[in-house]
Write a protein that holds these residues in place. Structure first.
Motif, PDB file in Angstrom:
ATOM      1  N   LYS A  18       0.849  -1.186   0.000  1.00 38.83           N
ATOM      2  CA  LYS A  18       0.000   0.000   0.000  1.00 38.83           C
ATOM      3  C   LYS A  18       0.884   1.235   0.000  1.00 38.83           C
ATOM      4  O   LYS A  18       1.428   1.629   1.027  1.00 38.83           O
ATOM      5  N   ASN A  22      -0.511   3.833  -5.206  1.00 40.29           N
ATOM      6  CA  ASN A  22      -1.536   2.809  -5.392  1.00 40.29           C
ATOM      7  C   ASN A  22      -2.889   3.297  -4.898  1.00 40.29           C
ATOM      8  O   ASN A  22      -3.919   3.016  -5.503  1.00 40.29           O
ATOM      9  N   LYS A  23      -2.895   4.026  -3.778  1.00 38.66           N
ATOM     10  CA  LYS A  23      -4.150   4.548  -3.245  1.00 38.66           C
ATOM     11  C   LYS A  23      -4.755   5.577  -4.192  1.00 38.66           C
ATOM     12  O   LYS A  23      -5.969   5.599  -4.401  1.00 38.66           O
TER      13      LYS A  23
END
Length: 70
Positions: A18, A22-23
């Motif tokens: 994470k 990616n978020k």
């Protein structure tokens, strides 16, 4: 990077890390998916509305009459 872990049940892929990138990508993908679904719903509603405006055309000789069948 994808790593494969060994377990008694077989090889499994590790979950993605994470990171902020990616978020952000996930957020953009979700927003894009919502926009696509909304546009599809609007187009479907427009098609249904336009079809209801035509009134349809039933043959005068009954429902068993087909123009393209001999």
């Amino acid at each position: 990077m994808l790593t494969v872990m060994r377990s008694p049940l077989g090889a499994t892929a590790s979950p993605p890390t994470k990171t902020p990138e990616n978020k952000d990508q996930l957020r953009r993908d979700r927003r894009t998916a919502m926009i696509v679904v909304a546009v599809m719903a609007v187009v479907m509603g427009l098609i249904i509305w336009l079809a209801s405006m035509s009134g349809g055309s039933l043959p005068e000789e009954g429902i068993n009459y087909w123009q393209i069948m001999p």
